[in-house]
Structure formats: structure tokens, C-alpha cells
Enzyme design. Sequence first.
Site, PDB file in Angstrom:
ATOM      1  N   LYS A  83      26.865 -23.551 -17.123  1.00  8.74           N
ATOM      2  CA  LYS A  83      27.365 -23.009 -15.853  1.00  8.74           C
ATOM      3  C   LYS A  83      27.371 -24.134 -14.819  1.00  8.74           C
ATOM      4  O   LYS A  83      26.356 -24.805 -14.604  1.00  8.74           O
ATOM      5  CB  LYS A  83      26.444 -21.871 -15.406  1.00  8.74           C
ATOM      6  CG  LYS A  83      27.103 -20.846 -14.532  1.00  8.74           C
ATOM      7  CD  LYS A  83      26.106 -19.713 -14.298  1.00  8.74           C
ATOM      8  CE  LYS A  83      26.706 -18.595 -13.511  1.00  8.74           C
ATOM      9  NZ  LYS A  83      25.670 -17.642 -13.100  1.00  8.74           N
TER      10      LYS A  83
HETATM   11  C1  E4P Z   1      26.334 -14.557 -12.176  1.00  5.40           C
HETATM   12  O1  E4P Z   1      26.886 -15.351 -12.871  1.00  5.40           O
HETATM   13  C2  E4P Z   1      26.062 -14.798 -10.736  1.00  5.40           C
HETATM   14  O2  E4P Z   1      25.207 -15.877 -10.586  1.00  5.40           O
HETATM   15  C3  E4P Z   1      25.485 -13.542 -10.127  1.00  5.40           C
HETATM   16  O3  E4P Z   1      26.324 -12.463 -10.504  1.00  5.40           O
HETATM   17  C4  E4P Z   1      25.344 -13.630  -8.625  1.00  5.40           C
HETATM   18  O4  E4P Z   1      25.009 -12.367  -8.150  1.00  5.40           O
HETATM   19  P1  E4P Z   1      24.404 -12.121  -6.678  1.00  5.40           P
HETATM   20  O5  E4P Z   1      25.487 -12.406  -5.684  1.00  5.40           O
HETATM   21  O6  E4P Z   1      24.000 -10.682  -6.689  1.00  5.40           O
HETATM   22  O7  E4P Z   1      23.246 -13.067  -6.533  1.00  5.40           O
END
Ligand code: E4P
Length: 219
Positions: A83
Amino acid sequence: MQFFLDTANVDEIRAMTATGLVDGVTTNPSLIAKSGRDLVQTIKEICTLTTGPVSAEVTASDAEGMVKEGEFLRDIADNVCVKVPLTWEGLKATHVLSGKGHPVNVTLCFSANQALLAAKAGATYISPFIGRIDDTGADGMELIGEIRTIYDNYPELDTQILAASIRNVLHVKQSALLGADVATIPANVLQALVKHPLTDKGLAAFMADWESTGQSILP
Ligand code: E4P
């Protein structure tokens, strides 16, 4: 549509994968911090709980560092997906990593142009952050629709839309209606998808009537 679980909590993942509904997992540095556990150990364990992609995020800010970290993370297990943040350096790292055959999830996407860049750089997944856009008073779902249209305009862009920052059941339904390929969902929202008061009411009535027959299915 694929469902990923948006958590670094191993117990939660173990419980939810038992449903057969979980196609992968996404984590981020905040979720790792929340777990209170070691990143490498946690990712290793998660990768034994699902055969699907498990996103593990780099923390370097330069492309070279991101590539080094990404290759290190990929060595943890075959199903690790690197990522990478949607920065200029992140795009360079995406280009290098995807060129070497590594799957890359480009995260922190807040505009259609960013999604277009990520796809051109070779992203496997683009993660538009729905809930965080809604938090600003804009409509996060519009972004999913825009990205879907752009990617469909150019079939050579094979990046999958991974709806992220999902906060409620409506986000899941709307992402599916708009053609997101994947939704990464917190466990509580995934569980909430099954709930309907008429299901509960109908089941209670069936069970009461069944009991009145005095029968049992198994001898
Ligand atoms: C997933 O890949 C993201 O990091 C996550 O969905 C972020 O979510 P949030 O905005 O609730 O922290």
C-alpha cells in the site's frame, strides 16, 4: 463485488473469515497502531487467515524508500499487497513495484485525477476514501462514480476501484451500485449488512408457528 476487511485486528479477521464473505484485508499505519502489535508479525498472521490480498502500507516518503519497504513487506507472504500513498513519490514507487510484478494498492485518493494518475502508474487497486470526503461536507460517492466512468472510458486501465473509508451500510450499497470492484469494510459495518427488522420479525413468527406443531426436523 469483493469484500475486504478493513482492520489489523487478527481476532476480528479470524471471526469474520468464517463466513466466507472476506476476500482480503486492508491495514494502514493507524490500524496497526490501534492493534498495539508488531507490523510484521501482524501482517504475517493475517496472511495465514486469508488467501486474498492483504494490504500493508509503506511509511517512507521517498520513492526509493517506499520500494525498499514494499519489497520487504512482499517477502512476508505471497498475498501481501503493497500500500502506497497517492503522492508524486508514491506514483514513482507504484511504477517500479508494479513493473516488478508486485500488486500495489494506492491509498489516500480524494480526486478523480489522482485515480487516473494511479492507474497510469500501474496500480492494482485505487482506494478512494469515501467517509473522509463525506466528513468535509462533500459527497464521497461522487468520486466513486467519476473514477468508474474514467476507468471505463479507457479499458487499458485495469486498476480496480477499492472503496475505502467506509463508515456505514449505505456506503457499501452505493459503492456496489456505482460499480466499485471492491469495498473494504470495518467488521461492524459488514455485520450490519445482514440486519433487517422484517427478517427478525418474520423469523420469530416462523419459529412460534413451528413450535406450535410440536415437530422437529431431525429424527
Ligand atoms: C483502507 O484502506 C483505509 O486505510 C481505511 O478504509 C481508512 O478508513 P478511515 O477513513 O475510517 O480511517
